[in-house]
Design a protein around this motif. Structure first.
Motif, PDB file in Angstrom:
ATOM      1  N   VAL A   1       5.457 -19.784   2.831  1.00  0.00           N
ATOM      2  CA  VAL A   1       5.299 -18.468   2.207  1.00  0.00           C
ATOM      3  C   VAL A   1       3.870 -17.939   2.324  1.00  0.00           C
ATOM      4  O   VAL A   1       3.544 -16.889   1.767  1.00  0.00           O
ATOM      5  CB  VAL A   1       5.718 -18.497   0.718  1.00  0.00           C
TER       6      VAL A   1
ATOM      7  N   ARG B   1       4.599 -14.531  -3.837  1.00  0.00           N
ATOM      8  CA  ARG B   1       4.853 -15.537  -2.799  1.00  0.00           C
ATOM      9  C   ARG B   1       5.392 -16.824  -3.427  1.00  0.00           C
ATOM     10  O   ARG B   1       6.315 -17.459  -2.888  1.00  0.00           O
ATOM     11  CB  ARG B   1       3.562 -15.830  -2.024  1.00  0.00           C
TER      12      ARG B   1
ATOM     13  N   THR C   1       8.546  -8.248  -3.898  1.00  0.00           N
ATOM     14  CA  THR C   1       7.499  -8.320  -2.870  1.00  0.00           C
ATOM     15  C   THR C   1       6.673  -7.044  -2.840  1.00  0.00           C
ATOM     16  O   THR C   1       5.964  -6.775  -1.869  1.00  0.00           O
ATOM     17  CB  THR C   1       8.130  -8.562  -1.483  1.00  0.00           C
TER      18      THR C   1
ATOM     19  N   SER D   1       3.347  -8.737   5.451  1.00  0.00           N
ATOM     20  CA  SER D   1       3.620  -9.944   4.659  1.00  0.00           C
ATOM     21  C   SER D   1       5.004  -9.877   4.052  1.00  0.00           C
ATOM     22  O   SER D   1       5.731 -10.877   3.999  1.00  0.00           O
ATOM     23  CB  SER D   1       2.572 -10.089   3.551  1.00  0.00           C
TER      24      SER D   1
ATOM     25  N   LEU E   1       8.183 -12.506   4.722  1.00  0.00           N
ATOM     26  CA  LEU E   1       8.929 -13.220   3.691  1.00  0.00           C
ATOM     27  C   LEU E   1      10.426 -12.950   3.791  1.00  0.00           C
ATOM     28  O   LEU E   1      11.244 -13.857   3.600  1.00  0.00           O
ATOM     29  CB  LEU E   1       8.413 -12.828   2.305  1.00  0.00           C
TER      30      LEU E   1
END
Length: 583
Positions: free
Chosen positions: A473, A499, A519, A526, A530
């Motif tokens: 992660v 995360r 998120t 990023s 994920l």
């Protein structure tokens, strides 16, 4: 009297379950030992009273042999009295900690049972500051109940023991006024009764507001502590906003309530103390005033005078139990009221969960979550959102969008089974594991390993497993800190916490995973990484997301939208929702 009866009924309901519990046998044994010792102490008090007569007569008659013997006898009685008081205190404290531990475990279990703690907040019940009620009020309840119970027992037994003695002494030292004996049977008993009755009535008249003042003081103190902790927990946001002056103003205002109420307690306590101290001092000389004429008329010896005064004070103290314990009684009553409110709030939460408007049932077939005739409302009854014949299909990626305040997060709460307000049903496949990832995940204070494994025990996952998901992660630096203790919600950024939330999902591998803007604090690359990781590592997991970024569409198979419908919003597939507009 109705207030006393109500309080005692509440005390009985709160106290008795412990003595009927699995630890009740030990509790009853300790309580019996405390009671027996208290009875023995009262018996020693009777012996001390008789000793007064013999000892002071020996002094008056200058009889050294009797004097020396009585000194030795007193030492024996004093040694026994000291031993009894020491072990009574020890056994009393032993009972206190066992009783308090049982009550604490019981309240923790009831408060944290399923979603009771959350339902209580939604209901807005009077059980404010449950931490105070569990940590402080249970301790005060046990301590004050034993203190007052043993004190009342002492008063009743002492009264029964000394009334007979004082009645007999009334005949030996008759009321002597202006050189004449006035035959009033038991006049010393009646004098003590009248003296204590007047004192009790005046004490209650002066001190009656203390119960309510103490109740409010505990609430204000708890609110002030809570807001201090809240300021500490959000120190970074306060510093960024330069909100120190605003926080200081709010905290000072809350402490102002503490100080203002305490000043009221001080004023009332000053009046009560002035009276009770005067009453106590007057009670020392009052029996001498009654018996002294008979003594000077040589109707009674010095020993009889001292024994009479001692017996009178014992009877008067017993009758004045209410006066001497008034402040403790006021504090105890406020504690009982708070615990009663806490239990009532738990019962209301249990009732709400047992009979919710929204029912959560097992799906008769298939592996989809089905929303049928679902209508969610706010606790006050305002309609929020609805969904009818809507399915969250297995292994499908669904994105739910809609205006802020349209009920997206509330829908997730209803699916999780913690939002009962509304009507309709939510069918969950039998045995399905469901995990919710909120925007701000929760991590308990402690080892990082345990914080990530939560709510499972740390031993459910090896250090190697946890370290692996941390690297996946994007948090490889934390892989070497698994044994470190910390307050992770404070020490990590919100992006790092999100995360870690994804890492937790990878470890638990739920069948249904709901991400409520889980998120949103990450940059788009990023966030994309994920979602790709979830797609790769959890291919059989059904994922439902709430989000506002258009980039999330690429990671979901299906879009659903909450659109305005009457007074609330309705959940529909985005394509179906767009058709009426196109037509």
């Amino acid at each position: 009297m109705s207030n006393i009866s109500s309080t005692l009924t509440t005390v009985w309901r709160i106290a008795v379950p412990y003595f009927r519990s699995e630890d009740g046998r030990m509790g009853r044994t300790l309580l019996a030992a405390v009671v027996v010792i208290e009875l023995a102490v009262v018996g020693l008090t009777v012996l001390f009273n008789r000793w007064n007569n013999v000892f002071y007569n020996a002094l008056q008659e200058r009889d050294y042999d009797v004097f020396a013997y009585q000194l030795a006898y007193f030492c024996v009685l004093a040694a026994i009295w000291i031993a009894l008081k020491v072990y009574q205190l020890y056994l009393n404290q032993w009972l206190q900690i066992r009783w308090r531990r049982w009550m604490t475990e019981r309240y923790l279990g009831d408060w944290l049972y399923e979603s009771n703690h959350y339902q209580m907040q939604l209901l807005g019940d009077a059980a404010d500051n449950p931490d105070q009620r569990i940590a402080e009020d249970t301790q005060l309840f046990v301590e004050r109940t034993l203190l007052l119970g043993v004190g009342l027992l002492n008063a009743v037994v002492t009264l029964a023991s000394f009334v007979v003695i004082l009645w007999g002494l009334s005949n030996e030292a008759p009321l002597h006024v202006f050189g004449q004996d006035i035959p009033i049977p038991g006049y010393l008993v009646w004098g003590a009764l009248i003296y204590a009755t007047i004192g009790t009535a005046l004490t209650h008249w002066i001190g009656s507001p203390l119960a309510d003042l103490n109740f409010r003081q505990q609430r204000f103190e708890a609110d002030f502590r809570f807001n201090l902790v809240r300021a500490r927990e959000n120190s970074e946001q306060i510093a960024l906003l330069r909100g120190e002056s605003a926080e200081r103003g709010k905290l000072s205002s809350r402490f102002g309530l503490v100080a203002e109420n305490f000043m009221r307690i001080m004023t009332r306590t000053k009046r009560l103390t002035a009276f009770t101290a005067s009453y106590s001092q007057a009670s020392i000389i009052f029996p001498y005033i009654l018996v002294a004429p008979a003594y000077f008329a040589q109707k009674v010896q010095l020993g009889g005078l001292m024994q009479t005064a001692s017996a009178f004070n014992s009877v008067q103290d017993s009758l004045s139990f209410f006066i001497s314990a008034y402040r403790t009684l006021a504090e105890w009553q406020s504690v009982v009221t708070r615990l009663d409110g806490f239990e009532a709030s738990i019962r209301n939460a249990n009732a709400l969960r047992a009979n919710p408007g929204v029912t959560r049932v097992s799906a008769p077939s298939g592996d989809a979550i089905k929303l049928d005739d679902l209508s969610l409302t706010l606790p006050a009854g305002q309609r929020l959102m609805s969904a009818d014949d809507f399915q969250i299909r297995s292994k499908e990626r669904t994105l739910i969008v809609g205006p802020s305040g349209s009920g997206k997060s509330t829908l997730f709460r209803a699916i999780a089974g913690i939002w009962p307000f509304g009507s309709g049903s939510i069918a969950i496949p039998p045995g399905a594991s469901v995990m919710m990832l909120p925007q701000r995940p929760y991590f308990p204070v402690g080892e990082l390993h345990a914080a990530i494994a939560y709510p499972s025990e740390a031993e459910a996952f090896t250090s190697a497993q946890v370290a692996e998901v941390l690297k996946e992660v994007g948090l490889p630096a934390l892989a070497d800190r698994l044994a470190e203790h910390g307050h992770w919600n404070r020490t990590l950024s919100l992006g790092e916490q999100q995360r870690l939330g994804v890492a937790r999902a990878l470890l638990h591998r739920p069948q249904y995973l709901f991400l409520d803007e889980a998120t949103a604090s990450l940059d788009e690359p990023s966030e994309a990484a994920l979602y790709q990781l979830l797609d790769h590592r959890l291919p059989d997991t059904t994922i439902v997301s709430i989000g506002h970024r258009s980039t999330l569409n690429a990671f979901h198979d299906r879009d659903a939208i909450l659109t305005r419908s009457g007074e609330g919003f309705a959940l529909q597939d985005k394509t179906a929702a767009a058709e009426p507009a196109a037509g």
